[in-house]
Motif scaffolding. Structure first.
Motif, PDB file in Angstrom:
ATOM      1  N   ARG A  60       0.825  -1.204   0.000  1.00 26.61           N
ATOM      2  CA  ARG A  60       0.000   0.000   0.000  1.00 26.61           C
ATOM      3  C   ARG A  60       0.862   1.259   0.000  1.00 26.61           C
ATOM      4  O   ARG A  60       1.929   1.291   0.586  1.00 26.61           O
ATOM      5  CB  ARG A  60      -0.914   0.024   1.222  1.00 26.61           C
ATOM      6  N   LEU A  61       0.350   2.292  -0.665  1.00 25.93           N
ATOM      7  CA  LEU A  61       0.977   3.609  -0.780  1.00 25.93           C
ATOM      8  C   LEU A  61       2.277   3.589  -1.588  1.00 25.93           C
ATOM      9  O   LEU A  61       3.004   4.569  -1.604  1.00 25.93           O
ATOM     10  CB  LEU A  61       1.185   4.249   0.585  1.00 25.93           C
ATOM     11  N   GLN A  62       2.563   2.487  -2.262  1.00 23.53           N
ATOM     12  CA  GLN A  62       3.717   2.420  -3.154  1.00 23.53           C
ATOM     13  C   GLN A  62       3.315   3.010  -4.499  1.00 23.53           C
ATOM     14  O   GLN A  62       2.197   2.800  -4.975  1.00 23.53           O
ATOM     15  CB  GLN A  62       4.152   0.968  -3.345  1.00 23.53           C
ATOM     16  N   SER A  63       4.200   3.765  -5.117  1.00 27.23           N
ATOM     17  CA  SER A  63       3.937   4.356  -6.432  1.00 27.23           C
ATOM     18  C   SER A  63       4.878   3.769  -7.464  1.00 27.23           C
ATOM     19  O   SER A  63       6.049   3.520  -7.184  1.00 27.23           O
ATOM     20  CB  SER A  63       4.130   5.875  -6.388  1.00 27.23           C
ATOM     21  N   VAL A  64       4.349   3.551  -8.663  1.00 21.69           N
ATOM     22  CA  VAL A  64       5.148   3.104  -9.796  1.00 21.69           C
ATOM     23  C   VAL A  64       4.821   4.005 -10.979  1.00 21.69           C
ATOM     24  O   VAL A  64       3.767   4.645 -11.020  1.00 21.69           O
ATOM     25  CB  VAL A  64       4.879   1.625 -10.163  1.00 21.69           C
ATOM     26  N   TYR A  65       5.731   4.058 -11.946  1.00 24.73           N
ATOM     27  CA  TYR A  65       5.564   4.883 -13.131  1.00 24.73           C
ATOM     28  C   TYR A  65       5.521   3.976 -14.351  1.00 24.73           C
ATOM     29  O   TYR A  65       6.374   3.097 -14.505  1.00 24.73           O
ATOM     30  CB  TYR A  65       6.717   5.878 -13.258  1.00 24.73           C
ATOM     31  N   HIS A  66       4.511   4.183 -15.202  1.00 24.78           N
ATOM     32  CA  HIS A  66       4.376   3.418 -16.440  1.00 24.78           C
ATOM     33  C   HIS A  66       4.057   4.378 -17.575  1.00 24.78           C
ATOM     34  O   HIS A  66       3.351   5.370 -17.384  1.00 24.78           O
ATOM     35  CB  HIS A  66       3.251   2.382 -16.334  1.00 24.78           C
ATOM     36  N   ALA A  67       4.547   4.060 -18.749  1.00 28.93           N
ATOM     37  CA  ALA A  67       4.253   4.865 -19.938  1.00 28.93           C
ATOM     38  C   ALA A  67       2.758   4.804 -20.237  1.00 28.93           C
ATOM     39  O   ALA A  67       2.095   3.818 -19.930  1.00 28.93           O
ATOM     40  CB  ALA A  67       5.038   4.348 -21.127  1.00 28.93           C
ATOM     41  N   GLN A  68       2.241   5.857 -20.845  1.00 27.59           N
ATOM     42  CA  GLN A  68       0.817   5.904 -21.172  1.00 27.59           C
ATOM     43  C   GLN A  68       0.567   5.092 -22.437  1.00 27.59           C
ATOM     44  O   GLN A  68       0.740   5.580 -23.550  1.00 27.59           O
ATOM     45  CB  GLN A  68       0.366   7.349 -21.357  1.00 27.59           C
ATOM     46  N   THR A  69       0.174   3.845 -22.246  1.00 28.19           N
ATOM     47  CA  THR A  69      -0.150   2.953 -23.352  1.00 28.19           C
ATOM     48  C   THR A  69      -1.545   2.391 -23.136  1.00 28.19           C
ATOM     49  O   THR A  69      -2.046   2.388 -22.002  1.00 28.19           O
ATOM     50  CB  THR A  69       0.852   1.790 -23.441  1.00 28.19           C
ATOM     51  N   PRO A  70      -2.187   1.885 -24.179  1.00 31.45           N
ATOM     52  CA  PRO A  70      -3.514   1.292 -24.007  1.00 31.45           C
ATOM     53  C   PRO A  70      -3.524   0.086 -23.064  1.00 31.45           C
ATOM     54  O   PRO A  70      -4.495  -0.132 -22.341  1.00 31.45           O
ATOM     55  CB  PRO A  70      -3.902   0.875 -25.426  1.00 31.45           C
ATOM     56  N   VAL A  71      -2.454  -0.683 -23.059  1.00 32.21           N
ATOM     57  CA  VAL A  71      -2.384  -1.851 -22.177  1.00 32.21           C
ATOM     58  C   VAL A  71      -2.401  -1.416 -20.710  1.00 32.21           C
ATOM     59  O   VAL A  71      -3.164  -1.954 -19.898  1.00 32.21           O
ATOM     60  CB  VAL A  71      -1.111  -2.678 -22.481  1.00 32.21           C
ATOM     61  N   ILE A  72      -1.585  -0.440 -20.364  1.00 29.05           N
ATOM     62  CA  ILE A  72      -1.532   0.054 -18.986  1.00 29.05           C
ATOM     63  C   ILE A  72      -2.854   0.711 -18.608  1.00 29.05           C
ATOM     64  O   ILE A  72      -3.355   0.541 -17.493  1.00 29.05           O
ATOM     65  CB  ILE A  72      -0.350   1.026 -18.798  1.00 29.05           C
ATOM     66  N   ALA A  73      -3.456   1.459 -19.539  1.00 27.52           N
ATOM     67  CA  ALA A  73      -4.748   2.099 -19.266  1.00 27.52           C
ATOM     68  C   ALA A  73      -5.815   1.053 -18.969  1.00 27.52           C
ATOM     69  O   ALA A  73      -6.642   1.229 -18.058  1.00 27.52           O
ATOM     70  CB  ALA A  73      -5.164   2.968 -20.440  1.00 27.52           C
TER      71      ALA A  73
END
Length: 127
Positions: free
Chosen positions: A44-57
């Motif tokens: 909980r409260l962990q953040s991750v960064y992912h590129a804006q792609t349809p799969v991630i969305a």
């Protein structure tokens, strides 16, 4: 994804999602837990960064009740910078990396509220 920045009347391009796990997947269907794991969220409260792609969305939509999502972009890296600095749509630093959380000996960090213009002026004054 591009958003209009009202205070500077310029377009701010965001390229990544900052995904923060707000609620646990314990007790939810196995598929939900596997989506959380696939995004790289472990606690909980962990953040991750992912590129804006349809799969991630699509993955975010599958667990939208458990996460908080923010559109961010990465500042242009400098030569001595080891970790990326992430900025939200308003231009505020949301994650300045591990180096910004460290304080000189005898001091403690209480906040980091720098914007790009101030950051540029500070870097210019150091040179």
């Amino acid at each position: 994804m591009r958003h209009f920045h009202s205070t500077t009347s310029a377009w701010v391009s965001t390229s990544h999602y900052r995904i923060t796990l707000r609620r646990s997947a314990i007790g939810l269907p196995r598929r939900t837990g596997r989506v959380v794991e696939a995004l790289g969220l472990r606690k909980r409260l962990q953040s991750v960064y992912h590129a804006q792609t349809p799969v991630i969305a699509g993955m975010i939509l599958a667990i939208k009740e458990l996460v908080h999502v923010e559109n961010v972009r990465q500042l242009a890296p400098t030569s001595e910078q080891e970790e990326p600095i992430w900025v939200n749509e308003e231009g505020h630093v949301v994650d300045a990396g591990r180096a910004a959380r460290k304080a000189p000996r005898g001091f403690k960090v209480v906040g980091n509220l720098m914007d790009e213009q101030r950051d540029a002026s500070l870097r210019a004054s150091r040179s």
